[in-house]
Design an enzyme around this catalytic site. Structure first.
Site, PDB file in Angstrom:
ATOM      1  N   GLY A 141      -3.672 -46.872  10.647  1.00  0.00           N
ATOM      2  CA  GLY A 141      -2.794 -45.912  11.305  1.00  0.00           C
ATOM      3  C   GLY A 141      -3.478 -45.061  12.349  1.00  0.00           C
ATOM      4  O   GLY A 141      -2.895 -44.125  12.876  1.00  0.00           O
ATOM      5  N   HIS A 142      -4.707 -45.360  12.679  1.00  0.00           N
ATOM      6  CA  HIS A 142      -5.466 -44.479  13.574  1.00  0.00           C
ATOM      7  C   HIS A 142      -6.231 -45.296  14.601  1.00  0.00           C
ATOM      8  O   HIS A 142      -7.417 -45.466  14.482  1.00  0.00           O
ATOM      9  CB  HIS A 142      -6.448 -43.654  12.730  1.00  0.00           C
ATOM     10  CG  HIS A 142      -6.890 -42.393  13.376  1.00  0.00           C
ATOM     11  ND1 HIS A 142      -8.055 -42.300  14.093  1.00  0.00           N
ATOM     12  CD2 HIS A 142      -6.341 -41.167  13.413  1.00  0.00           C
ATOM     13  CE1 HIS A 142      -8.203 -41.061  14.539  1.00  0.00           C
ATOM     14  NE2 HIS A 142      -7.179 -40.359  14.117  1.00  0.00           N
ATOM     15  N   PHE A 143      -5.810 -45.743  15.512  1.00  0.00           N
ATOM     16  CA  PHE A 143      -4.530 -45.805  16.181  1.00  0.00           C
ATOM     17  C   PHE A 143      -4.139 -47.271  16.335  1.00  0.00           C
ATOM     18  O   PHE A 143      -4.997 -48.060  16.693  1.00  0.00           O
ATOM     19  CB  PHE A 143      -4.617 -45.162  17.565  1.00  0.00           C
ATOM     20  CG  PHE A 143      -4.936 -43.699  17.520  1.00  0.00           C
ATOM     21  CD1 PHE A 143      -3.948 -42.766  17.261  1.00  0.00           C
ATOM     22  CD2 PHE A 143      -6.229 -43.237  17.700  1.00  0.00           C
ATOM     23  CE1 PHE A 143      -4.241 -41.401  17.228  1.00  0.00           C
ATOM     24  CE2 PHE A 143      -6.531 -41.890  17.663  1.00  0.00           C
ATOM     25  CZ  PHE A 143      -5.546 -40.976  17.428  1.00  0.00           C
ATOM     26  N   VAL A 178      -9.755 -46.583  15.746  1.00  0.00           N
ATOM     27  CA  VAL A 178     -10.938 -45.720  15.811  1.00  0.00           C
ATOM     28  C   VAL A 178     -11.038 -44.983  14.474  1.00  0.00           C
ATOM     29  O   VAL A 178     -10.033 -44.580  13.892  1.00  0.00           O
ATOM     30  CB  VAL A 178     -10.858 -44.739  17.010  1.00  0.00           C
ATOM     31  CG1 VAL A 178      -9.680 -43.806  16.898  1.00  0.00           C
ATOM     32  CG2 VAL A 178     -12.145 -43.975  17.172  1.00  0.00           C
TER      33      VAL A 178
END
Length: 85
Positions: free
Chosen positions: A30-32, A37
């Protein structure tokens, strides 16, 4: 991380560690999306794990550990080797 933690224990002399970041680390999902990252909080957890693995004492409560400043020099991508000094 500063040269001393809140409990007053200094890192071992010449403290350095390499931590391999798994390509399937859950934070990447979920990042990103499309540009994964590793979030800063995960980076700091890796520093803490390396510190403990080196035998340096950390305070028993995470709230007792303070950090005045941190600078991340580059994004950490899936599968990267994280060099900690």
């Amino acid at each position: 991380m500063s040269a001393q933690d809140a409990a007053g224990a200094a890192p071992p002399p010449g403290f350095a560690a390499v931590r391999q970041i798994a390509a399937d680390h859950p934070a990447f999902a979920g990042h990103f999306p499309g540009q994964p990252v590793l979030p800063g909080v995960c980076l700091l957890a890796e520093v803490q794990a390396a510190w403990r693995a080196a035998g340096a004492a950390l305070p028993p409560q995470p709230a007792a550990l303070t950090l005045a400043a941190a600078k991340f020099l580059a994004p950490v991508r899936p599968g990267a080797a994280l060099h900690i000094q």
